[in-house]
Design an enzyme around this catalytic site. Structure first.
Site, PDB file in Angstrom:
ATOM      1  N   GLY A 104       0.827  -1.223   0.000  1.00 13.20           N
ATOM      2  CA  GLY A 104       0.000   0.000   0.000  1.00 13.20           C
ATOM      3  C   GLY A 104       0.848   1.254   0.000  1.00 13.20           C
ATOM      4  CE1 TYR A 138     -11.103  -0.902   5.150  1.00 17.22           C
ATOM      5  CE2 TYR A 138     -12.331  -0.006   7.009  1.00 17.22           C
ATOM      6  CZ  TYR A 138     -11.151  -0.155   6.319  1.00 17.22           C
ATOM      7  OH  TYR A 138      -9.996   0.435   6.792  1.00 17.22           O
ATOM      8  CB  THR A 146      -9.861   0.245  10.731  1.00 19.99           C
ATOM      9  OG1 THR A 146     -10.877   1.247  10.714  1.00 19.99           O
ATOM     10  CG2 THR A 146     -10.547  -1.071  10.387  1.00 19.99           C
ATOM     11  CD  GLU A 193     -15.708   2.389   9.637  1.00 24.41           C
ATOM     12  OE1 GLU A 193     -16.709   1.679   9.511  1.00 24.41           O
ATOM     13  OE2 GLU A 193     -15.769   3.621   9.799  1.00 24.41           O
ATOM     14  CE  LYS A 221      -8.314  -2.565   6.875  1.00 26.06           C
ATOM     15  NZ  LYS A 221      -6.866  -2.535   6.658  1.00 26.06           N
ATOM     16  CG  LEU A 237       0.703   0.466   5.584  1.00 27.50           C
ATOM     17  CD1 LEU A 237       1.315   1.851   5.408  1.00 27.50           C
ATOM     18  CD2 LEU A 237       0.173   0.305   7.004  1.00 27.50           C
TER      19      LEU A 237
HETATM   20  P1  NAP Z   1      -5.440   4.247   0.744  1.00 19.55           P
HETATM   21  O1  NAP Z   1      -4.948   5.636   0.542  1.00 19.55           O
HETATM   22  O2  NAP Z   1      -6.732   3.830   0.154  1.00 19.55           O
HETATM   23  O3  NAP Z   1      -4.292   3.269   0.192  1.00 19.55           O
HETATM   24  C1  NAP Z   1      -4.531   1.911   0.001  1.00 19.55           C
HETATM   25  C2  NAP Z   1      -3.297   1.310  -0.634  1.00 19.55           C
HETATM   26  O4  NAP Z   1      -3.501  -0.106  -0.802  1.00 19.55           O
HETATM   27  C3  NAP Z   1      -2.959   1.874  -2.020  1.00 19.55           C
HETATM   28  O5  NAP Z   1      -1.556   1.947  -2.138  1.00 19.55           O
HETATM   29  C4  NAP Z   1      -3.505   0.799  -2.958  1.00 19.55           C
HETATM   30  O6  NAP Z   1      -2.838   0.748  -4.198  1.00 19.55           O
HETATM   31  C5  NAP Z   1      -3.166  -0.437  -2.142  1.00 19.55           C
HETATM   32  N1  NAP Z   1      -3.904  -1.624  -2.530  1.00 19.55           N
HETATM   33  C6  NAP Z   1      -5.250  -1.791  -2.570  1.00 19.55           C
HETATM   34  N2  NAP Z   1      -5.562  -3.041  -2.933  1.00 19.55           N
HETATM   35  C7  NAP Z   1      -4.382  -3.674  -3.156  1.00 19.55           C
HETATM   36  C8  NAP Z   1      -4.031  -4.979  -3.557  1.00 19.55           C
HETATM   37  N3  NAP Z   1      -4.978  -5.890  -3.825  1.00 19.55           N
HETATM   38  N4  NAP Z   1      -2.725  -5.294  -3.665  1.00 19.55           N
HETATM   39  C9  NAP Z   1      -1.771  -4.378  -3.409  1.00 19.55           C
HETATM   40  N5  NAP Z   1      -2.029  -3.123  -3.024  1.00 19.55           N
HETATM   41  C10 NAP Z   1      -3.331  -2.780  -2.901  1.00 19.55           C
HETATM   42  O7  NAP Z   1      -5.513   3.895   2.295  1.00 19.55           O
HETATM   43  P2  NAP Z   1      -4.854   4.658   3.548  1.00 19.55           P
HETATM   44  O8  NAP Z   1      -5.784   5.718   3.997  1.00 19.55           O
HETATM   45  O9  NAP Z   1      -3.441   4.974   3.253  1.00 19.55           O
HETATM   46  O10 NAP Z   1      -4.916   3.518   4.649  1.00 19.55           O
HETATM   47  C11 NAP Z   1      -3.850   2.567   4.791  1.00 19.55           C
HETATM   48  C12 NAP Z   1      -4.369   1.333   5.498  1.00 19.55           C
HETATM   49  O11 NAP Z   1      -4.869   1.689   6.786  1.00 19.55           O
HETATM   50  C13 NAP Z   1      -5.519   0.624   4.788  1.00 19.55           C
HETATM   51  O12 NAP Z   1      -5.396  -0.753   5.035  1.00 19.55           O
HETATM   52  C14 NAP Z   1      -6.754   1.169   5.484  1.00 19.55           C
HETATM   53  O13 NAP Z   1      -7.837   0.272   5.366  1.00 19.55           O
HETATM   54  C15 NAP Z   1      -6.230   1.295   6.898  1.00 19.55           C
HETATM   55  N6  NAP Z   1      -6.858   2.317   7.737  1.00 19.55           N
HETATM   56  C16 NAP Z   1      -6.969   3.601   7.270  1.00 19.55           C
HETATM   57  C17 NAP Z   1      -7.536   4.565   8.087  1.00 19.55           C
HETATM   58  C18 NAP Z   1      -7.629   6.001   7.630  1.00 19.55           C
HETATM   59  O14 NAP Z   1      -8.353   6.761   8.273  1.00 19.55           O
HETATM   60  N7  NAP Z   1      -6.885   6.415   6.597  1.00 19.55           N
HETATM   61  C19 NAP Z   1      -7.977   4.231   9.370  1.00 19.55           C
HETATM   62  C20 NAP Z   1      -7.799   2.918   9.828  1.00 19.55           C
HETATM   63  C21 NAP Z   1      -7.232   1.972   9.002  1.00 19.55           C
HETATM   64  P3  NAP Z   1      -3.333   1.600  -5.481  1.00 19.55           P
HETATM   65  O15 NAP Z   1      -2.654   2.941  -5.344  1.00 19.55           O
HETATM   66  O16 NAP Z   1      -2.798   0.783  -6.602  1.00 19.55           O
HETATM   67  O17 NAP Z   1      -4.822   1.679  -5.419  1.00 19.55           O
HETATM   68  P1  GDP Z   2     -15.186   6.078   7.098  1.00 19.00           P
HETATM   69  O1  GDP Z   2     -15.348   6.549   8.502  1.00 19.00           O
HETATM   70  O2  GDP Z   2     -14.026   5.145   6.926  1.00 19.00           O
HETATM   71  O3  GDP Z   2     -16.425   5.543   6.489  1.00 19.00           O
HETATM   72  O4  GDP Z   2     -14.695   7.391   6.271  1.00 19.00           O
HETATM   73  P2  GDP Z   2     -15.440   8.344   5.217  1.00 19.00           P
HETATM   74  O5  GDP Z   2     -14.631   9.576   5.147  1.00 19.00           O
HETATM   75  O6  GDP Z   2     -15.705   7.618   3.932  1.00 19.00           O
HETATM   76  O7  GDP Z   2     -16.856   8.644   5.881  1.00 19.00           O
HETATM   77  C1  GDP Z   2     -16.969   9.273   7.143  1.00 19.00           C
HETATM   78  C2  GDP Z   2     -18.433   9.590   7.418  1.00 19.00           C
HETATM   79  O8  GDP Z   2     -18.867  10.607   6.513  1.00 19.00           O
HETATM   80  C3  GDP Z   2     -19.403   8.423   7.262  1.00 19.00           C
HETATM   81  O9  GDP Z   2     -20.302   8.433   8.366  1.00 19.00           O
HETATM   82  C4  GDP Z   2     -20.150   8.749   5.985  1.00 19.00           C
HETATM   83  O10 GDP Z   2     -21.484   8.242   5.938  1.00 19.00           O
HETATM   84  C5  GDP Z   2     -20.172  10.272   6.058  1.00 19.00           C
HETATM   85  N1  GDP Z   2     -20.419  10.930   4.765  1.00 19.00           N
HETATM   86  C6  GDP Z   2     -21.395  11.809   4.490  1.00 19.00           C
HETATM   87  N2  GDP Z   2     -21.348  12.199   3.208  1.00 19.00           N
HETATM   88  C7  GDP Z   2     -20.313  11.524   2.644  1.00 19.00           C
HETATM   89  C8  GDP Z   2     -19.779  11.515   1.316  1.00 19.00           C
HETATM   90  O11 GDP Z   2     -20.252  12.193   0.405  1.00 19.00           O
HETATM   91  N3  GDP Z   2     -18.693  10.711   1.112  1.00 19.00           N
HETATM   92  C9  GDP Z   2     -18.144   9.959   2.112  1.00 19.00           C
HETATM   93  N4  GDP Z   2     -17.061   9.195   1.862  1.00 19.00           N
HETATM   94  N5  GDP Z   2     -18.649   9.942   3.374  1.00 19.00           N
HETATM   95  C10 GDP Z   2     -19.714  10.726   3.626  1.00 19.00           C
END
Ligand code: NAP
Ligand code: GDP
Length: 334
Positions: free
Chosen positions: A11, A156, A133, A135, A160, A88
Site C-alpha cells: 500500500g 470492510y 481500524t 471501523e 478488518k 497497509l
Molecule cells: P489508501 O490511501 O486507500 O491506500 C490503500 C493502498 O492499498 C494503495 O496503495 C492501494 O494501491 C493499495 N492496494 C489496494 N488493494 C491492493 C491490492 N490488492 N494489492 C496491493 N495493493 C493494494 O488507504 P490509507 O488511507 O493509506 O490507509 C492505509 C491502510 O490503513 C488501509 O489498510 C486502510 O484500510 C487502513 N486504515 C486507514 C484509516 C484512515 O483513516 N486512513 C484508518 C484505519 C485503518 P493503489 O494505489 O494501486 O490503489
Molecule cells: P469512514 O469513517 O471510513 O467511512 O470514512 P469516510 O470519510 O468515507 O466517511 C466518514 C463519514 O462521513 C461516514 O459516516 C459517511 O457516511 C459520512 N459521509 C457523508 N457524506 C459523505 C460523502 O459524500 N462521502 C463519504 N465518503 N462519506 C460521507
C-alpha cells in the site's frame, strides 16, 4: 558500517504508505514498496521521494505485486528478507465495500494471511504491522479502546476484524512480532479524494476559485475522531520498535460531526457551507457507524504517542493544500 534496516510497505502508493515510506527513508531505512500495475499513473504520492534532495531516495525500491497473490508475496518476502513489514494495502473504502464485498474480503481480509504465512515460513523474526481500524468497533458505543468489543457495520469492517484476529493468532500461535494498530480516521492533503474530509476540502478550494457551486453529500450527523496521518504513521513505527508485540488504538479523543467539519473547512475559506451542500442518498451506507471516539491512553503510556493535530487545524491544513494545488503548487510539496 552497519547495514540499514529494511522495510517492506504494502500500500505504498496510498496516503499512509507514502508518509510511512518518507519517514522510514528519513530514518535511514532501505524501503521496499509493493505497487500494483495500473494503466494510468498512480505514483503521485510517492514520486517526489525519488527526487527530494533531503531524502536518500535511492533507497526506495518498488516491486510489482498484489496482496491477494500469495505466491508473489511469499517470493518477495523471501527475496527481500525485510526486518519490518507494514501491511497497509487494502480496499479501504467503506461505501465501496458494500458494492464489492467479496473483493473487499480478499483484499482487506484474506490478504493479511498471505503476508503472515509468508513471514512464518521465511523468517518468524520479521516484525509485522497490520493496519487495523476503528471501523471494527462499529456499533460499540464510545469511547472505544483496545478492550472494546467489535461490532463491524460494513464488509470492510468485517474483513478488518478477520485481519485483526489472524494477526493476533499468529502472534500467539507462532510467537511472532505481529501487531495491530487500531487506528481511528486519519486524514491529510494526501487523503483519497472520495473520503469525506478530502471531498469537503477539495470542494471548498474549487468553490473558492469559482470552479464548483454545489457539494453533494450523504449523512452529515455521524461523529468521527479525525487525526493527522503523518502522526499516525509515526505511531505505527513506534509499535514495531516496542520491546513486546501488542495492539494499540491511535486516536485524538475528539468528537466532530460531518457538519462540524464542513463548518471548519468552509469557514476557513470565508464561506458558509449551508449555501453549497446538497443531499444525495447515493452517499448513504446500508448500515452506518454513528459514533467513533477513540481512547489512545495505552499508546500514550506505552509508546509515548499522542495526537497533536486536532480537526480545526487539520481542516486548515487540508483546505490550504487544496487551494495551493489549484494555484499550481507541485504535488511533492504536500
Ligand atoms: P489508501 O490511501 O486507500 O491506500 C490503500 C493502498 O492499498 C494503495 O496503495 C492501494 O494501491 C493499495 N492496494 C489496494 N488493494 C491492493 C491490492 N490488492 N494489492 C496491493 N495493493 C493494494 O488507504 P490509507 O488511507 O493509506 O490507509 C492505509 C491502510 O490503513 C488501509 O489498510 C486502510 O484500510 C487502513 N486504515 C486507514 C484509516 C484512515 O483513516 N486512513 C484508518 C484505519 C485503518 P493503489 O494505489 O494501486 O490503489
Ligand atoms: P469512514 O469513517 O471510513 O467511512 O470514512 P469516510 O470519510 O468515507 O466517511 C466518514 C463519514 O462521513 C461516514 O459516516 C459517511 O457516511 C459520512 N459521509 C457523508 N457524506 C459523505 C460523502 O459524500 N462521502 C463519504 N465518503 N462519506 C460521507
Amino acid at each position: 558500517m552497519t547495514q540499514p534496516k529494511r522495510a517492506l510497505i504494502t500500500g505504498v502508493t496510498g496516503q499512509d504508505g507514502s508518509y510511512m515510506a518518507q519517514q522510514l527513508l528519513e530514518k535511514g531505512y532501505e524501503v521496499h514498496g509493493l505497487v500494483r500495475r495500473s494503466s494510468s499513473f498512480n505514483r503521485g504520492r510517492i514520486d517526489h521521494l525519488h527526487h527530494d534532495d533531503h531524502l536518500p531516495g535511492k533507497n526506495l525500491f518498488l516491486h510489482y505485486g498484489d496482496v491477494t497473490d500469495a505466491a508473489r508475496i511469499h517470493q518477495l518476502i523471501s527475496e527481500l528478507r525485510p526486518h519490518e513489514v507494514y501491511n497497509l494495502a487494502a480496499q479501504s473504502h467503506v461505501r465501496v465495500s458494500f458494492d464489492e464485498p467479496l473483493y473487499t474480503a480478499e483484499a482487506t481480509g484474506i490478504s493479511t494471511l498471505n503476508v503472515l504465512e509468508a513471514i512464518r515460513s521465511v523468517d518468524k523474526s520479521i516484525r509485522f504491522y497490520q493496519a487495523s481500524t476503528s471501523e471494527m468497533f462499529g456499533a460499540s458505543p464510545p469511547p472505544q479502546n483496545e478492550e472494546t468489543p467489535f461490532y463491524p457495520r460494513s464488509p470492510y469492517g468485517a474483513a478488518k476484524v478477520y485481519s485483526y484476529w489472524i494477526t493476533r493468532n499468529y502472534r500467539e500461535a507462532y510467537d511472532m512480532f505481529a501487531v495491530n494498530g487500531q487506528l481511528f480516521n486519519h486524514e491529510s492533503p494526501r487523503r483519497g479524494e472520495t473520503f469525506v474530509t478530502r471531498k469537503i476540502t477539495m470542494a471548498v478550494a474549487r468553490i473558492k476559485k469559482g470552479l464548483q457551486s454545489e457539494l453533494w453529500m450523504g449523512n452529515l450527523d455521524s461523529i468521527r475522531d479525525w487525526g493527522y496521518a503523518p502522526e499516525y504513521t509515526d505511531g505505527m513505527w513506534r509499535m514495531l520498535q516496542a520491546s513486546e508485540p501488542d495492539d494499540f488504538v491511535l486516536a485524538t479523543g475528539t468528537a466532530y460531526t460531518i457538519k462540524d467539519f464542513l463548518s471548519l473547512a468552509f469557514e476557513h475559506a470565508g464561506l458558509n457551507w449551508e449555501e453549497y451542500v446538497k443531499f444525495d442518498p447515493k452517499f448513504l451506507r446500508p448500515t452506518e457507524v454513528d459514533e467513533l471516539i477513540g481512547d489512545a491512553g495505552k499508546a500514550k503510556a506505552k509508546l509515548g504517542w499522542e495526537a497533536k493535530v486536532h480537526p480545526p487545524e487539520l481542516a486548515r491544513i487540508m483546505v490550504d493544500a487544496d487551494i495551493a494545488r489549484l494555484d499550481g503548487a507541485p504535488e511533492g510539496q504536500f
